[in-house]
Structure formats: C-alpha cells, structure tokens
Design a protein around this motif. Structure first.
Motif, mmCIF file in Angstrom:
data_model
loop_
_atom_site.group_PDB
_atom_site.id
_atom_site.type_symbol
_atom_site.label_atom_id
_atom_site.label_comp_id
_atom_site.label_asym_id
_atom_site.label_seq_id
_atom_site.Cartn_x
_atom_site.Cartn_y
_atom_site.Cartn_z
ATOM 1 N N ALA A 1 -8.499 8.557 -8.448
ATOM 2 C CA ALA A 1 -9.384 7.394 -8.541
ATOM 3 C C ALA A 1 -8.641 6.203 -9.122
ATOM 4 O O ALA A 1 -8.882 5.051 -8.733
ATOM 5 N N SER A 2 -7.735 6.450 -10.058
ATOM 6 C CA SER A 2 -6.965 5.369 -10.651
ATOM 7 C C SER A 2 -6.015 4.755 -9.630
ATOM 8 O O SER A 2 -5.803 3.531 -9.615
ATOM 9 N N VAL A 3 -5.429 5.590 -8.775
ATOM 10 C CA VAL A 3 -4.554 5.083 -7.719
ATOM 11 C C VAL A 3 -5.376 4.247 -6.744
ATOM 12 O O VAL A 3 -4.951 3.172 -6.307
ATOM 13 N N GLN A 4 -6.558 4.730 -6.403
ATOM 14 C CA GLN A 4 -7.428 3.971 -5.514
ATOM 15 C C GLN A 4 -7.798 2.626 -6.129
ATOM 16 O O GLN A 4 -7.894 1.618 -5.422
ATOM 17 N N LYS A 5 -7.972 2.591 -7.428
ATOM 18 C CA LYS A 5 -8.273 1.331 -8.110
ATOM 19 C C LYS A 5 -7.125 0.337 -7.939
ATOM 20 O O LYS A 5 -7.357 -0.860 -7.715
ATOM 21 N N LEU A 6 -5.900 0.815 -8.019
ATOM 22 C CA LEU A 6 -4.751 -0.055 -7.798
ATOM 23 C C LEU A 6 -4.761 -0.620 -6.373
ATOM 24 O O LEU A 6 -4.466 -1.799 -6.162
ATOM 25 N N LEU A 7 -5.107 0.231 -5.416
ATOM 26 C CA LEU A 7 -5.195 -0.244 -4.036
ATOM 27 C C LEU A 7 -6.294 -1.290 -3.900
ATOM 28 O O LEU A 7 -6.134 -2.289 -3.178
ATOM 29 N N VAL B 1 0.843 -1.197 0.000
ATOM 30 C CA VAL B 1 0.000 0.000 0.000
ATOM 31 C C VAL B 1 0.880 1.250 0.000
ATOM 32 O O VAL B 1 0.661 2.184 -0.782
ATOM 33 N N HIS B 2 1.875 1.248 0.866
ATOM 34 C CA HIS B 2 2.783 2.392 0.954
ATOM 35 C C HIS B 2 3.515 2.608 -0.370
ATOM 36 O O HIS B 2 3.666 3.752 -0.815
ATOM 37 N N GLY B 3 3.953 1.538 -0.999
ATOM 38 C CA GLY B 3 4.667 1.664 -2.261
ATOM 39 C C GLY B 3 3.826 2.312 -3.348
ATOM 40 O O GLY B 3 4.308 3.178 -4.089
ATOM 41 N N LEU C 1 4.046 7.061 -10.860
ATOM 42 C CA LEU C 1 3.006 6.098 -11.187
ATOM 43 C C LEU C 1 2.086 6.734 -12.216
ATOM 44 O O LEU C 1 1.250 7.572 -11.896
ATOM 45 N N GLN C 2 2.229 6.350 -13.459
ATOM 46 C CA GLN C 2 1.502 7.002 -14.550
ATOM 47 C C GLN C 2 0.134 6.349 -14.747
ATOM 48 O O GLN C 2 -0.097 5.603 -15.699
ATOM 49 N N VAL C 3 -0.761 6.631 -13.801
ATOM 50 C CA VAL C 3 -2.097 6.037 -13.887
ATOM 51 C C VAL C 3 -3.197 7.092 -13.971
ATOM 52 O O VAL C 3 -4.368 6.748 -14.015
#
Length: 204
Positions: free
Chosen positions: A180-186, A162-164, A174-176
């Motif tokens: 919301a896209s970062v949250q999707k990764l989580l 999660v931290h990473g 992180l090219q996302v």
C-alpha cells in the motif's frame, strides 16, 4: 534417455518455455539453463536446440511471453474506466501488481542483455510499444505542460518513473513498508503528472 517423438517441434518449444518460466518463477534466473529445462521436460539438451539457437534465444522468447502477459494485464484494466486519469492509475497499479506477482520473470525482462548487435524480434518490440501507447493515449493534454509534439517523451518519462518505483520496491531498495505504501508513491507521482500546471502555479 530423452524422449524424441512425444511432441511436435512447436509443442516442444511451448513446453520448454512454460518450464523455463516455472524455473525462473520459483528459483530465479540464475537457475535457468538449457540442461535444467531439458532435464525437467525429459528431453535431451540437443533436442532443445531444434527450437532455440541458444540460452539467449530461449530467454528472449520467454521474455516476449512475459511482456505479452503484462500487455494483456494492462489492456484489461485499461478498459475498466472512461476517465483517462483513472486509467493511468489503474495501469500503474496493474504494473506494480504484475511485478510483485511475477517478480523474477519481470526482472529478467529488464536485466537480460542480448549479445552486441543482436536485437529483440519485431513481435517483442511491438508488445513493448503497445505499453507506452496505452500510457500516451491516456495522458491529459495539460499534464506536465504536454503538447502533442512531446507526448511520447512525457509518456516515457512517466512510465520510466513508475517502473523505477516498482523496481526499487521488488528489489527491497525502497524502504516504505507495505505494498500500500508503494502504491501511495505511485499515486503521488501520478498526481504530479495529472494535475494541471496552472493549478500548481496558482497555489505557488
């Protein structure tokens, strides 16, 4: 001329830490110096050394405040659901939110290095330990084949992941796209931890 009697030692320490936090938040860690803190609060640099051994000591105390604020933020969301899996998702979202809102201070916690042989205060370490305890307490018994003996390892692996993701996001690596896209990764990460291994093996 710096002020000498306007504040008690504890009040001066608190004022200096709040000022240091403001400097880091607005200008980044590189702008934080004892001289700049003293200038902003109207005291001499020498007066600060009655509350802090040196700049490292000031940063450690500032970082402890940041970690305490983070702990409070996570504890607040941890009380918002009775479902352990949902609490883990809330914890991850709150962690990301804190990193985005207080990016410079959050990064300083992890990027500051104490001199060799010097450890963070016990009170500081207790806040960090509490973060991992929240994660560990919410891990389902079947997550990643978890057993009681390796729960701390699984919790550490999960929160390090999660931290990473959060660190890559706030550093622009992180090219996302959107938050919301970062949250999707989580969410994808947590899906992997929360879904029973038996379910994944059956689909395979």
């Amino acid at each position: 001329m710096g002020r000498r009697n306007d504040h008690t030692r504890e009040e001066l320490r608190d004022l200096a830490l709040r000022t240091a936090a403001s400097i880091v938040e607005t200008a980044g860690p590189s702008a934080l110096t004892m001289r700049e803190v003293a200038r902003r609060i109207g005291y001499t640099v020498g007066a600060l050394y009655h509350s802090f051994a040196n700049l490292d000591d000031l940063i450690v105390q500032l970082n402890e405040r940041t970690v305490f604020e983070l702990r409070q933020a996570l504890e607040n969301v941890n009380r918002q659901s009775n479902d352990a899996g949902q609490r883990l998702r809330l914890l991850a979202a709150a962690y990301l939110g804190f990193a985005l809102l207080h990016t410079h201070r959050w990064r300083l916690v992890f990027e500051h290095r104490l001199p060799v042989g010097q450890a963070a205060p016990k009170s500081y370490r207790s806040h960090t330990a509490a973060l991992f305890e929240m994660v560990q307490e919410n891990l389902p018994t079947n997550s990643c084949g978890r057993q009681r003996v390796n729960a701390p390892v699984v919790a550490t692996a999960l929160w390090s992941s999660v931290h990473g993701i959060c660190m890559l996001a706030v550093s622009g690596k992180l090219q996302v796209g959107t938050t919301a896209s970062v949250q999707k990764l989580l969410d994808v990460l947590l899906d992997c931890f929360l879904e029973p291994r038996t379910s994944r093996s059956k689909r395979g």
